[in-house]
Motif scaffolding. Structure first.
Motif, PDB file in Angstrom:
ATOM      1  N   PHE A  15     -21.285  52.561 -18.200  1.00  0.00           N
ATOM      2  CA  PHE A  15     -21.540  51.121 -18.143  1.00  0.00           C
ATOM      3  C   PHE A  15     -21.847  50.602 -19.549  1.00  0.00           C
ATOM      4  O   PHE A  15     -22.300  51.354 -20.404  1.00  0.00           O
ATOM      5  CB  PHE A  15     -22.736  50.828 -17.224  1.00  0.00           C
ATOM      6  CG  PHE A  15     -22.497  51.196 -15.787  1.00  0.00           C
ATOM      7  CD1 PHE A  15     -21.616  50.465 -15.008  1.00  0.00           C
ATOM      8  CD2 PHE A  15     -23.151  52.266 -15.209  1.00  0.00           C
ATOM      9  CE1 PHE A  15     -21.401  50.788 -13.679  1.00  0.00           C
ATOM     10  CE2 PHE A  15     -22.945  52.605 -13.888  1.00  0.00           C
ATOM     11  CZ  PHE A  15     -22.066  51.860 -13.116  1.00  0.00           C
ATOM     12  N   SER A  19     -26.749  46.867 -20.017  1.00  0.00           N
ATOM     13  CA  SER A  19     -26.493  46.244 -18.719  1.00  0.00           C
ATOM     14  C   SER A  19     -27.489  46.769 -17.683  1.00  0.00           C
ATOM     15  O   SER A  19     -28.134  47.798 -17.880  1.00  0.00           O
ATOM     16  CB  SER A  19     -25.060  46.539 -18.254  1.00  0.00           C
ATOM     17  OG  SER A  19     -24.905  47.922 -17.982  1.00  0.00           O
ATOM     18  N   GLU A  21     -26.806  48.120 -14.946  1.00  0.00           N
ATOM     19  CA  GLU A  21     -26.328  49.417 -14.484  1.00  0.00           C
ATOM     20  C   GLU A  21     -26.727  50.538 -15.441  1.00  0.00           C
ATOM     21  O   GLU A  21     -27.144  51.614 -15.008  1.00  0.00           O
ATOM     22  CB  GLU A  21     -24.809  49.394 -14.301  1.00  0.00           C
ATOM     23  CG  GLU A  21     -24.331  48.497 -13.186  1.00  0.00           C
ATOM     24  CD  GLU A  21     -24.154  47.036 -13.588  1.00  0.00           C
ATOM     25  OE1 GLU A  21     -24.475  46.660 -14.747  1.00  0.00           O
ATOM     26  OE2 GLU A  21     -23.696  46.256 -12.746  1.00  0.00           O
ATOM     27  N   ASN A  46     -26.568  53.150  -5.844  1.00  0.00           N
ATOM     28  CA  ASN A  46     -25.903  51.892  -6.186  1.00  0.00           C
ATOM     29  C   ASN A  46     -26.526  51.366  -7.475  1.00  0.00           C
ATOM     30  O   ASN A  46     -27.628  50.830  -7.472  1.00  0.00           O
ATOM     31  CB  ASN A  46     -26.068  50.886  -5.053  1.00  0.00           C
ATOM     32  CG  ASN A  46     -25.304  49.610  -5.316  1.00  0.00           C
ATOM     33  OD1 ASN A  46     -24.876  49.336  -6.430  1.00  0.00           O
ATOM     34  ND2 ASN A  46     -25.130  48.816  -4.283  1.00  0.00           N
ATOM     35  N   TYR A  47     -25.828  51.517  -8.580  1.00  0.00           N
ATOM     36  CA  TYR A  47     -26.344  51.111  -9.891  1.00  0.00           C
ATOM     37  C   TYR A  47     -26.320  49.600 -10.108  1.00  0.00           C
ATOM     38  O   TYR A  47     -26.834  49.123 -11.102  1.00  0.00           O
ATOM     39  CB  TYR A  47     -25.530  51.775 -11.009  1.00  0.00           C
ATOM     40  CG  TYR A  47     -25.654  53.273 -11.019  1.00  0.00           C
ATOM     41  CD1 TYR A  47     -26.826  53.877 -11.430  1.00  0.00           C
ATOM     42  CD2 TYR A  47     -24.594  54.080 -10.630  1.00  0.00           C
ATOM     43  CE1 TYR A  47     -26.954  55.254 -11.452  1.00  0.00           C
ATOM     44  CE2 TYR A  47     -24.706  55.459 -10.654  1.00  0.00           C
ATOM     45  CZ  TYR A  47     -25.886  56.040 -11.061  1.00  0.00           C
ATOM     46  OH  TYR A  47     -26.005  57.401 -11.079  1.00  0.00           O
ATOM     47  N   HIS A  48     -25.738  48.848  -9.195  1.00  0.00           N
ATOM     48  CA  HIS A  48     -25.582  47.405  -9.382  1.00  0.00           C
ATOM     49  C   HIS A  48     -26.791  46.598  -8.905  1.00  0.00           C
ATOM     50  O   HIS A  48     -26.849  45.399  -9.131  1.00  0.00           O
ATOM     51  CB  HIS A  48     -24.308  46.929  -8.691  1.00  0.00           C
ATOM     52  CG  HIS A  48     -23.082  47.624  -9.198  1.00  0.00           C
ATOM     53  ND1 HIS A  48     -22.561  47.385 -10.452  1.00  0.00           N
ATOM     54  CD2 HIS A  48     -22.312  48.596  -8.656  1.00  0.00           C
ATOM     55  CE1 HIS A  48     -21.502  48.150 -10.646  1.00  0.00           C
ATOM     56  NE2 HIS A  48     -21.334  48.908  -9.577  1.00  0.00           N
TER      57      HIS A  48
END
Length: 61
Positions: A15, A19, A21, A46-48
């Motif tokens: 990423f 960010s 993420e 879930n990195y988002h």
């Protein structure tokens, strides 16, 4: 036979630096290194999620 130290498809994606993420990847990596409960961490989180909501701990059934 060729041996490599490159990441596999099961590894963490790359990423952009700074960010949400990338921060979550750092959190997960730190927890895997220093926490006793690393065996209970999700293998593919879930990195988002926003950093404050990011959770890498899951129950194993």
């Amino acid at each position: 036979m060729i041996v490599s130290c490159n990441r596999t498809d099961d590894e963490v994606p790359n990423f952009p630096e700074g960010s949400t993420e990338s921060v979550n990847v750092w959190v997960q990596d730190s927890m895997r290194r220093y926490c006793y409960w690393a065996d209970y961490m999700s293998p593919k989180p879930n990195y988002h999620f926003p950093v404050k909501d990011f959770s890498v701990i899951t129950k194993r059934y």
